[in-house]
Design a protein around this motif. Structure first.
Motif, PDB file in Angstrom:
ATOM      1  N   LYS A 124      22.919  11.559  34.308  1.00 57.76           N
ATOM      2  CA  LYS A 124      21.211  10.901  33.668  1.00 57.76           C
ATOM      3  C   LYS A 124      21.397   9.915  33.796  1.00 57.76           C
ATOM      4  O   LYS A 124      22.377   8.487  33.323  1.00 57.76           O
ATOM      5  N   ALA A 125      19.776   9.201  33.726  1.00 56.23           N
ATOM      6  CA  ALA A 125      19.292   7.898  32.984  1.00 56.23           C
ATOM      7  C   ALA A 125      18.644   7.902  31.851  1.00 56.23           C
ATOM      8  O   ALA A 125      17.776   8.654  32.321  1.00 56.23           O
ATOM      9  N   ILE A 126      19.038   6.763  30.703  1.00 58.13           N
ATOM     10  CA  ILE A 126      17.735   7.187  29.639  1.00 58.13           C
ATOM     11  C   ILE A 126      17.659   6.025  30.010  1.00 58.13           C
ATOM     12  O   ILE A 126      18.277   4.786  29.862  1.00 58.13           O
ATOM     13  N   ILE A 127      16.284   5.706  29.938  1.00 53.87           N
ATOM     14  CA  ILE A 127      15.327   4.346  29.728  1.00 53.87           C
ATOM     15  C   ILE A 127      14.415   4.398  29.058  1.00 53.87           C
ATOM     16  O   ILE A 127      13.614   5.165  29.084  1.00 53.87           O
ATOM     17  N   ALA A 128      14.675   3.181  28.755  1.00 48.76           N
ATOM     18  CA  ALA A 128      13.919   2.551  27.310  1.00 48.76           C
ATOM     19  C   ALA A 128      12.746   1.411  27.217  1.00 48.76           C
ATOM     20  O   ALA A 128      13.169   0.577  28.294  1.00 48.76           O
ATOM     21  N   GLY A 129      11.736   1.453  27.261  1.00 45.83           N
ATOM     22  CA  GLY A 129      10.661   0.961  28.154  1.00 45.83           C
ATOM     23  C   GLY A 129       9.536   0.194  26.862  1.00 45.83           C
ATOM     24  O   GLY A 129       9.666   1.486  25.806  1.00 45.83           O
ATOM     25  N   LYS A 130       9.243  -0.584  27.053  1.00 50.03           N
ATOM     26  CA  LYS A 130       8.737  -1.401  28.219  1.00 50.03           C
ATOM     27  C   LYS A 130       9.640  -2.081  27.670  1.00 50.03           C
ATOM     28  O   LYS A 130       9.466  -3.371  27.037  1.00 50.03           O
ATOM     29  N   SER A 131      10.340  -2.686  28.948  1.00 54.07           N
ATOM     30  CA  SER A 131      10.957  -4.007  29.142  1.00 54.07           C
ATOM     31  C   SER A 131      10.271  -5.866  30.110  1.00 54.07           C
ATOM     32  O   SER A 131       9.817  -4.909  30.954  1.00 54.07           O
ATOM     33  N   GLN A 132      10.690  -6.849  29.371  1.00 51.46           N
ATOM     34  CA  GLN A 132      10.399  -7.746  30.166  1.00 51.46           C
ATOM     35  C   GLN A 132      10.786  -7.750  31.270  1.00 51.46           C
ATOM     36  O   GLN A 132      12.286  -8.469  30.663  1.00 51.46           O
ATOM     37  N   LEU A 133      11.334  -7.493  32.101  1.00 51.00           N
ATOM     38  CA  LEU A 133      12.310  -8.116  32.529  1.00 51.00           C
ATOM     39  C   LEU A 133      11.735  -9.971  33.262  1.00 51.00           C
ATOM     40  O   LEU A 133      10.792 -10.170  33.341  1.00 51.00           O
ATOM     41  N   SER A 134      13.393 -10.396  33.756  1.00 48.01           N
ATOM     42  CA  SER A 134      13.004 -11.422  34.347  1.00 48.01           C
ATOM     43  C   SER A 134      14.165 -11.698  35.458  1.00 48.01           C
ATOM     44  O   SER A 134      15.000 -11.059  36.191  1.00 48.01           O
ATOM     45  N   GLY A 135      13.012 -12.516  36.286  1.00 43.60           N
ATOM     46  CA  GLY A 135      14.658 -12.371  37.849  1.00 43.60           C
ATOM     47  C   GLY A 135      15.678 -13.125  38.011  1.00 43.60           C
ATOM     48  O   GLY A 135      16.151 -13.649  36.934  1.00 43.60           O
TER      49      GLY A 135
END
Ligand code: EPU
Length: 418
Positions: A352-363
């Motif tokens: 399982k992968a537990i993903i918490a969003g929303k994240s500001q992604l950066s390059g």
């Protein structure tokens, strides 16, 4: 080694075409070994795995002409019924020649694949299926030898677990076996149906492809055919996600929307606006921030494991917590660590992968680890702040045709650099 340099932040707008399906092209190319006649295959994607398969078939004895997306093959004689380690280790789908070679030449020697980036991926079900069809299987020096000097005979085969290329391999072998073969717990993927359609054009007698029971009445000979393969549902699905993630208005053309039912259902549940303006187009429109929705991969018609990494990428941009469960391969979360390096909040717990969003992604600088993982990094980079450099894009070239050209044509800022 090539890299992609991507500047995030531009919505994708316009029309993006879908290529032919890599995972249909591979088995239909192998199927051409079943006849001495000419087989013409159309809409074959120009990707690296196809070039690898063409090389393998040339070594085996096929005369091949590649003209754009049309590949013409003729195999008057099997010169060398062998798939060497050098090719099998770069492309597991090389084992697709096993069934056709034993059926046509009575013999095949194929390197054992060994592990790969996404799991162990053994071929034991291909082998036990061939044994049921009467082949004698031996193993030596890392190679499998399958021999059926007096031909194969029909049998009742029940796969312990659903296997896509295993179903395809046994289906091809069974077309030339004496008598009836029944394959149970068969894979129902559209690519299996596409292969079956080609085999029928070649003179095979079979029914049930697309269901879990396929029946084949063996024939003594197959003949040439002309066949256009289906659209790549994984490529189309990747573009659907790209359109949504960037908040664009994107038309994915030349696809088969029914093949993407599990994906569009999940995304619609998450709040995505997806429509089908005509029978071969999917359209996505700016949908605001999506909701986190759990997803578990399954065999078709369930959610494709080949879209799991891309789904994880979009879930980093959805509000809330989603759990993504990978049930098909044991080690297909390599992209999670790279997405984390871009600012995603993902925790891994076994399958399982537990993903918490929303994240500001950066390059960031990231490394592509396998084909679909690379696609998820491209998606993340398209919405990340600033520049992302993706290394080892040869992985993406295995299965996506000119992805950088297709994406830049709809507004992405993506460049390939050496
Ligand atoms: N398995 C066995 N023994 C076997 C065959 C499979 O244990 O003899 C296991 C596999 O290790 C895996 C599961 O069964 O855990 C399912 O594997 P399957 O055989 O269905 O996978 P495959 O046929 O090797 C095809 C696609 C993959 C796609 C999978 C699952 C082709 C050429 N490849 O692989 O595509 O992920 O089905 O849908 O059709 C990709 O395109 O990125 C890709 C990896």
């Amino acid at each position: 080694m090539d890299k992609f340099v991507i500047q995030g932040g531009t919505p994708l707008v316009g029309f993006i075409p879908t290529s032919g399906a890599k995972n249909s092209a591979l088995p239909v190319l192998a199927a051409a070994l079943l006849t001495a006649d000419e087989v013409v295959l159309r809409r074959i994607p120009r990707v690296r795995d196809i070039r690898t398969m063409v090389r393998l078939l040339v070594d085996i004895g096929s005369d091949i002409n590649v003209n754009g997306e049309t590949v013409t093959l003729k195999t008057p004689k099997i010169v060398s019924p062998e798939a060497p380690y050098e090719l099998v280790k770069t492309m597991r789908a090389s084992s697709l020649v096993l069934g056709p070679l034993v059926a046509r030449a009575g013999r095949a020697r194929v390197s054992l694949p060994g592990g790969c980036g996404i799991g162990a991926r053994p071929i034991n079900y291909h082998l036990s299926g061939l044994e049921r069809l009467g082949a004698v299987i031996t193993q030596d020096h890392g190679y499998i030898e399958a021999a059926a000097p007096n031909g194969l005979r029909g049998a009742h085969i029940v796969f312990d677990r659903i296997t896509v290329t295993g179903t395809e391999d046994i289906l091809m072998a069974a077309t030339l076996a004496r008598g009836e073969t029944v394959i149970e717990n068969a894979a129902r993927e559209p690519e299996v149906v596409d292969l079956a359609n080609l085999l029928v054009k070649m003179g095979a007698k079979l029914e049930g492809a697309g269901t879990s029971t396929i029946r084949v009445q063996g024939v003594t000979e197959l003949h040439g055919a002309d066949h256009e393969i289906i659209a790549d549902r994984i490529e189309a699905g990747t573009f659907v996600i790209a359109g949504l993630m960037t908040g664009g208005a994107l038309n994915i053309t030349g696809c088969i929307p029914e093949h993407l039912g599990a994906l569009t259902a999940k995304l619609t549940q998450a709040g995505a606006r997806i429509s089908q303006p005509d029978s071969t187009t999917l359209r996505v429109e700016p949908s605001g921030t999506l909701r986190a929705i759990d997803m578990s991969t399954e065999e078709y018609p369930g959610f494709a494991t080949d879209l799991q990494a891309q789904y994880m990428a979009i879930m980093t941009q959805a509000n809330g917590i989603s759990i993504v469960t990978e049930t098909i391969f044991e080690n297909r979360f390599m992209h999670a660590q790279e997405l984390q390096r871009m600012g995603a909040n993902i925790r891994l717990d076994g399958r399982k992968a537990i993903i918490a969003g929303k994240s500001q992604l950066s390059g960031a600088g990231v490394i592509a680890s396998d084909l679909r993982a690379s696609a998820s990094l491209v998606l993340a980079a398209l919405v990340a702040r600033g520049e992302t450099v993706i290394d080892r894009v040869y992985h993406i070239d295995r299965g996506y045709e000119r992805i950088e050209a297709k994406l830049s044509a709809v507004g992405a800022q993506i460049q390939r650099v050496e």
